[in-house]
Scaffold this motif. Structure first.
Motif, PDB file in Angstrom:
ATOM      1  N   GLN A  82     -87.300   1.500  26.296  1.00 21.39           N
ATOM      2  CA  GLN A  82     -88.067   2.326  25.366  1.00 21.39           C
ATOM      3  C   GLN A  82     -87.706   1.970  23.931  1.00 21.39           C
ATOM      4  O   GLN A  82     -86.620   2.273  23.456  1.00 21.39           O
ATOM      5  N   MET A  83     -88.628   1.276  23.227  1.00 20.49           N
ATOM      6  CA  MET A  83     -88.428   0.915  21.820  1.00 20.49           C
ATOM      7  C   MET A  83     -89.746   1.029  21.071  1.00 20.49           C
ATOM      8  O   MET A  83     -90.818   0.910  21.666  1.00 20.49           O
ATOM      9  N   PRO A  84     -89.692   1.260  19.749  1.00 24.88           N
ATOM     10  CA  PRO A  84     -90.920   1.342  18.961  1.00 24.88           C
ATOM     11  C   PRO A  84     -91.519  -0.040  18.722  1.00 24.88           C
ATOM     12  O   PRO A  84     -90.903  -1.056  19.026  1.00 24.88           O
ATOM     13  N   VAL A  85     -92.745  -0.058  18.171  1.00 25.14           N
ATOM     14  CA  VAL A  85     -93.496  -1.267  17.817  1.00 25.14           C
ATOM     15  C   VAL A  85     -93.935  -2.033  19.065  1.00 25.14           C
ATOM     16  O   VAL A  85     -95.111  -2.236  19.329  1.00 25.14           O
ATOM     17  N   MET A  86     -92.950  -2.512  19.841  1.00 25.78           N
ATOM     18  CA  MET A  86     -93.229  -3.155  21.127  1.00 25.78           C
ATOM     19  C   MET A  86     -92.095  -2.786  22.078  1.00 25.78           C
ATOM     20  O   MET A  86     -90.927  -2.965  21.751  1.00 25.78           O
ATOM     21  N   ASP A  87     -92.443  -2.232  23.243  1.00 27.63           N
ATOM     22  CA  ASP A  87     -91.379  -1.807  24.157  1.00 27.63           C
ATOM     23  C   ASP A  87     -90.759  -3.008  24.880  1.00 27.63           C
ATOM     24  O   ASP A  87     -91.224  -4.140  24.789  1.00 27.63           O
ATOM     25  N   GLY A  88     -89.665  -2.720  25.586  1.00 26.19           N
ATOM     26  CA  GLY A  88     -88.923  -3.789  26.238  1.00 26.19           C
ATOM     27  C   GLY A  88     -89.679  -4.479  27.351  1.00 26.19           C
ATOM     28  O   GLY A  88     -89.463  -5.670  27.611  1.00 26.19           O
ATOM     29  N   LEU A  89     -90.581  -3.774  28.026  1.00 22.17           N
ATOM     30  CA  LEU A  89     -91.345  -4.369  29.111  1.00 22.17           C
ATOM     31  C   LEU A  89     -92.307  -5.439  28.592  1.00 22.17           C
ATOM     32  O   LEU A  89     -92.384  -6.547  29.121  1.00 22.17           O
ATOM     33  N   GLU A  90     -93.046  -5.099  27.522  1.00 20.86           N
ATOM     34  CA  GLU A  90     -93.986  -6.058  26.939  1.00 20.86           C
ATOM     35  C   GLU A  90     -93.231  -7.237  26.317  1.00 20.86           C
ATOM     36  O   GLU A  90     -93.651  -8.394  26.440  1.00 20.86           O
ATOM     37  N   ALA A  91     -92.114  -6.931  25.656  1.00 15.32           N
ATOM     38  CA  ALA A  91     -91.314  -8.001  25.045  1.00 15.32           C
ATOM     39  C   ALA A  91     -90.788  -8.954  26.109  1.00 15.32           C
ATOM     40  O   ALA A  91     -90.799 -10.179  25.927  1.00 15.32           O
ATOM     41  N   THR A  92     -90.344  -8.407  27.237  1.00 13.99           N
ATOM     42  CA  THR A  92     -89.833  -9.241  28.323  1.00 13.99           C
ATOM     43  C   THR A  92     -90.928 -10.161  28.847  1.00 13.99           C
ATOM     44  O   THR A  92     -90.715 -11.361  29.051  1.00 13.99           O
ATOM     45  N   LYS A  93     -92.110  -9.597  29.056  1.00 14.84           N
ATOM     46  CA  LYS A  93     -93.237 -10.394  29.553  1.00 14.84           C
ATOM     47  C   LYS A  93     -93.535 -11.568  28.615  1.00 14.84           C
ATOM     48  O   LYS A  93     -93.695 -12.721  29.051  1.00 14.84           O
TER      49      LYS A  93
END
Length: 213
Positions: A58-69
């Motif tokens: 859970q993070m602002p701007v872009m969450d960890g799931l999208e960043a990981t992808k």
């Protein structure tokens, strides 16, 4: 041996400080950068080329799931480990499907971090029984789209693959098959190479898709 280069991505400063304090105790790990959101993590990953990213979900701007992808699409060789206070199986499963190698709960004992991260770095973390079950539950929805193939694996490699998909650790596989852990690692390396896969999550998918278990 050079230390494993770590990129830490978490929007909470106290969480980053706590993790930094834990890892600075060990020469095996070196924190090379810190990000406060997924977008910054993506940018720093490209700039710093870390070995491992510790990624909050859970993070602002872009969450960890999208960043990981996105990171795994651009830099598939970087290992991503999710760090979270939640053990919600859905979040963890989603992260693994997007390419994460595994996950750490923030509330585990500090001394356990080293053991887990070293195992992650060496790709020796077993698939949890819960995650394997989640894959099994989703598999019937996907199996119609999957074409079964003739496997390139030897009979021994198939045995190792089946145990990996059941959530066995390297040690448990060695004890079950009466072979050394070194031999297990060698088999796993060959299996991943032959199947053009990256980690145990993908191996488990393959085993279910090909009806090997």
């Amino acid at each position: 041996m050079q230390p494993y280069r770590i990129l830490l991505s978490d929007d909470h400063i106290h969480a980053r400080e706590g993790i930094r304090e834990i890892l600075e105790e060990y020469e095996d790990f070196l924190i090379v950068g810190e990000a406060v959101n997924g977008e910054e993590a993506l940018s720093l990953a490209e700039e710093l080329m870390p070995d491992i990213i510790l990624m909050d979900i859970q993070m602002p701007v872009m969450d960890g799931l999208e960043a990981t992808k996105r990171i795994k699409m651009k830099l598939p060789y970087i290992k991503v480990v999710m760090i979270t206070v939640s053990d919600d199986i859905k979040d963890l499963f989603d992260a693994l499907k997007k390419g994460a190698q595994g996950y750490l709960l923030k509330n585990i004992q500090p001394e356990a971090w080293y053991e887990y991260l070293k195992a992650f770095a060496l790709d020796e973390v077993p698939m949890s029984k819960e995650i394997a079950y989640q894959i099994l539950k989703e598999f019937p929805q996907e199996k119609k789209e999957v074409k079964e193939e003739k496997t390139p694996l030897s009979s021994r490699e198939l045995e190792v693959l089946q145990l990996v998909a059941k959530g066995f650790s390297n040690k448990e596989i060695s004890e079950t098959l009466f072979i050394s852990e070194h031999t297990v690692k060698s088999h796993l390396k060959n299996i991943l190479s032959k199947l053009h896969l990256a980690n145990r999550v993908q191996l488990t998918y393959y085993a279910f898709q090909q009806k090997l278990i």
